[in-house]
Design a protein around this motif. Structure first.
Motif, PDB file in Angstrom:
ATOM      1  N   GLY A  55       0.834  -1.202   0.000  1.00 43.24           N
ATOM      2  CA  GLY A  55       0.000   0.000   0.000  1.00 43.24           C
ATOM      3  C   GLY A  55       0.864   1.244   0.000  1.00 43.24           C
ATOM      4  N   GLN A  56       0.237   2.370  -0.306  1.00 45.74           N
ATOM      5  CA  GLN A  56       0.977   3.629  -0.304  1.00 45.74           C
ATOM      6  C   GLN A  56       1.368   3.992   1.119  1.00 45.74           C
ATOM      7  OE1 GLN A  56      -2.114   6.189  -1.923  1.00 45.74           O
ATOM      8  NE2 GLN A  56      -2.299   7.232   0.033  1.00 45.74           N
ATOM      9  N   VAL A  67       1.276  -0.422   4.874  1.00 43.48           N
ATOM     10  CA  VAL A  67       1.055  -1.853   5.054  1.00 43.48           C
ATOM     11  C   VAL A  67       1.318  -2.592   3.756  1.00 43.48           C
ATOM     12  CG1 VAL A  67      -0.656  -1.512   6.881  1.00 43.48           C
ATOM     13  CG2 VAL A  67      -1.422  -1.800   4.527  1.00 43.48           C
ATOM     14  N   GLU A  68       1.520  -3.885   3.899  1.00 44.45           N
ATOM     15  CA  GLU A  68       1.681  -4.786   2.767  1.00 44.45           C
ATOM     16  C   GLU A  68       0.709  -5.936   3.001  1.00 44.45           C
ATOM     17  OE1 GLU A  68       5.668  -6.101   0.878  1.00 44.45           O
ATOM     18  OE2 GLU A  68       5.186  -7.577   2.429  1.00 44.45           O
ATOM     19  N   ILE A  69      -0.027  -6.316   1.957  1.00 44.82           N
ATOM     20  CA  ILE A  69      -1.015  -7.382   2.105  1.00 44.82           C
ATOM     21  C   ILE A  69      -0.629  -8.591   1.264  1.00 44.82           C
ATOM     22  CG2 ILE A  69      -2.887  -5.772   2.574  1.00 44.82           C
ATOM     23  CD1 ILE A  69      -3.909  -6.377  -0.322  1.00 44.82           C
ATOM     24  N   THR A  70      -1.135  -9.738   1.652  1.00 49.71           N
ATOM     25  CA  THR A  70      -0.993 -10.956   0.865  1.00 49.71           C
ATOM     26  C   THR A  70      -2.389 -11.440   0.522  1.00 49.71           C
ATOM     27  OG1 THR A  70       1.050 -11.520   2.023  1.00 49.71           O
ATOM     28  CG2 THR A  70      -0.069 -13.305   0.836  1.00 49.71           C
ATOM     29  N   VAL A  79      -1.677  -9.263   6.590  1.00 47.36           N
ATOM     30  CA  VAL A  79      -1.366  -7.834   6.543  1.00 47.36           C
ATOM     31  C   VAL A  79      -0.118  -7.641   7.380  1.00 47.36           C
ATOM     32  CG1 VAL A  79      -2.137  -5.492   7.039  1.00 47.36           C
ATOM     33  CG2 VAL A  79      -3.815  -7.220   6.379  1.00 47.36           C
ATOM     34  N   ARG A  80       0.870  -6.987   6.795  1.00 46.38           N
ATOM     35  CA  ARG A  80       2.112  -6.711   7.509  1.00 46.38           C
ATOM     36  C   ARG A  80       2.331  -5.208   7.534  1.00 46.38           C
ATOM     37  NH1 ARG A  80       8.277  -7.761   6.158  1.00 46.38           N
ATOM     38  NH2 ARG A  80       7.627  -6.908   4.169  1.00 46.38           N
ATOM     39  N   VAL A  81       2.601  -4.661   8.709  1.00 45.97           N
ATOM     40  CA  VAL A  81       2.842  -3.227   8.847  1.00 45.97           C
ATOM     41  C   VAL A  81       4.306  -2.967   8.520  1.00 45.97           C
ATOM     42  CG1 VAL A  81       2.826  -1.266  10.419  1.00 45.97           C
ATOM     43  CG2 VAL A  81       1.046  -3.013  10.596  1.00 45.97           C
TER      44      VAL A  81
END
Length: 140
Positions: A55-56, A67-70, A79-81
């Protein structure tokens, strides 16, 4: 004294009558829209459904949130911060309390329509915005 008793009794009877009235509208049953047909193999939806999306980075009053999602089989699975507010001890404390709750809500909902955490409004808004941008990429 007798007037007070009559007035009180009449008022109570009126309140009971008002509370027993039903609304004029009928409840509309909630139904799910029909499931779309599965996409053809190799279609856009199949390519976008699986993978990791970043994510932005959203600048908040207390620092950036990202965040980054799978996604797996079209569902949000992780979801990883990547970035969280950390400019001072209180910001880190608020983020440490709010981010796990936001992540849990996002995984349960499977989307970015989650509630902000009380006391962490700016962090919550940044998290939700970053989450939605990652989801938008996944469904592009």
């Amino acid at each position: 004294m007798r007037r007070a008793t009559i007035a009180t009794g009449t008022t109570l009877a009126g309140v009971v009558l008002l509370l027993s009235l039903k609304p004029h509208h009928q409840a509309v049953p909630v139904t799910r829209p029909p499931s779309p047909e599965p996409p053809a193999p190799g279609g856009i939806a199949a390519a976008a459904a699986n993978g990791t999306y970043r994510g932005q980075s959203v600048d908040t009053e207390y620092g950036p949130v990202q965040v980054e999602i799978t996604m797996s089989k079209g569902h949000l699975t992780a979801v990883r911060v990547l970035r969280a507010p950390s400019s001072n001890g209180r910001d880190r404390e608020i983020a440490a309390m709010a981010l796990p709750r936001l992540t849990e809500e996002a995984l349960t909902a499977g989307n970015a329509r989650i509630d902000a955490v009380s006391g962490a409004t700016y962090t919550s808004e940044g998290y939700i915005t970053s989450l939605q941008s990652a989801l938008d990429q996944a469904h592009a």
